[in-house]
Design an enzyme around this catalytic site. Structure first.
Site, PDB file in Angstrom:
ATOM      1  N   GLY A   1      16.549  64.022  -3.185  1.00 34.66           N
ATOM      2  CA  GLY A   1      16.541  63.080  -4.750  1.00 34.66           C
ATOM      3  C   GLY A   1      17.250  63.348  -6.025  1.00 34.66           C
ATOM      4  O   GLY A   1      18.048  65.078  -6.289  1.00 34.66           O
TER       5      GLY A   1
ATOM      6  N   PHE B   1      14.987  67.193 -12.103  1.00 31.96           N
ATOM      7  CA  PHE B   1      14.445  68.397 -11.382  1.00 31.96           C
ATOM      8  C   PHE B   1      15.671  68.878 -10.379  1.00 31.96           C
ATOM      9  O   PHE B   1      15.462  69.399 -10.447  1.00 31.96           O
ATOM     10  CB  PHE B   1      12.714  68.385 -11.247  1.00 31.96           C
TER      11      PHE B   1
ATOM     12  N   ALA C   1      13.124  70.698 -16.795  1.00 25.39           N
ATOM     13  CA  ALA C   1      14.188  70.481 -16.614  1.00 25.39           C
ATOM     14  C   ALA C   1      16.069  70.770 -17.221  1.00 25.39           C
ATOM     15  O   ALA C   1      16.112  71.221 -17.418  1.00 25.39           O
ATOM     16  CB  ALA C   1      14.544  69.027 -16.200  1.00 25.39           C
TER      17      ALA C   1
ATOM     18  N   LYS D   1      -2.162  70.630 -15.280  1.00 25.53           N
ATOM     19  CA  LYS D   1      -1.690  71.033 -16.583  1.00 25.53           C
ATOM     20  C   LYS D   1      -0.892  69.679 -17.703  1.00 25.53           C
ATOM     21  O   LYS D   1      -1.703  70.113 -18.349  1.00 25.53           O
ATOM     22  CB  LYS D   1      -0.234  71.676 -16.223  1.00 25.53           C
TER      23      LYS D   1
END
Length: 215
Positions: A16, A20, A147, A198
């Site tokens: 990926g 991140f 990130a 969250k």
């Protein structure tokens, strides 16, 4: 915090090419770890390899020299001693199913996507077990992390959860630095649910602040 010498033979495949993924590459570079990132577009891979910059994500920040990019899954996985799964949550099941026969046996996977699969309400741990099998050595990274902040070496703390305690401890030592601290847990479900919820709490808190409702 383990020294870089310990990881001279470590090879990490990052599956990926999102923001991140770049942050994880930055963290791994502190231990001088060799990394190969799987991206979808050849032009993106070429740009990263030529300029050490991602043309789309965090493009104002330099990427570590230890990172190279490829569009070939076999190339990405060649010689890998650790796999970081960083494909978005909703595409993970299809992606993992398509590459499961290519994954080197016994090589651990650390998953970093947060959330819940929309159609099934499955967590990443469910998806990995269902697509790759119960014998897969897996760990799950979660926590309040961004990130760009990680790339800028701002203080960040995360949790690496795994039912295999030794694996979580090894990954924690590998990733931990002065600014990026990794705690460990055996409570995979709890850590994954906390990571998913969250964002809901953050949205609600933002709404309350916008409406002037106070702390």
């Amino acid at each position: 915090i383990a020294s870089a010498d310990r990881y001279k033979d470590t090879r990490v495949a990052i599956l990926g090419g999102g923001a991140f993924s770049l942050a994880m590459a930055k963290v791994l570079s502190y231990k001088n770890i060799s990394m190969k990132m799987l991206v979808r577009n050849e032009s993106v891979a070429e740009h990263i390899n030529a300029h050490c910059i991602h043309p789309r994500y965090l493009s104002d920040l330099k990427l570590p020299e230890q990172l190279t990019a490829t569009i070939d899954i076999d190339d990405a996985l060649s010689g890998a001693t650790l796999i970081i799964h960083a494909v978005p949550m909703q595409q993970s099941r299809k992606f993992l199913g398509s590459i499961k026969n290519k994954l080197p046996k016994g090589v651990p996977i650390m998953s970093v996507p947060k959330g819940v699969e929309q159609e099934t309400f499955s967590l990443m741990s469910d998806i990995i077990m269902e697509t790759l099998g119960d014998e897969c050595r897996a760990a799950y990274l979660s926590g309040p992390s961004f990130a760009r902040e990680i790339m800028n070496r701002q203080a960040t703390a995360v949790v690496i959860a795994s039912t295999e305690e030794a694996l979580a401890n090894d990954l924690s030592e590998m990733l931990s630095s002065v600014e990026f601290r990794c705690h460990t847990s055996r409570d995979v479900t709890g850590v994954e649910l906390a990571g998913a919820m969250k964002n809901v709490i953050a949205l609600a808190a933002g709404m309350c602040e916008g409406l002037g409702l106070g702390m």
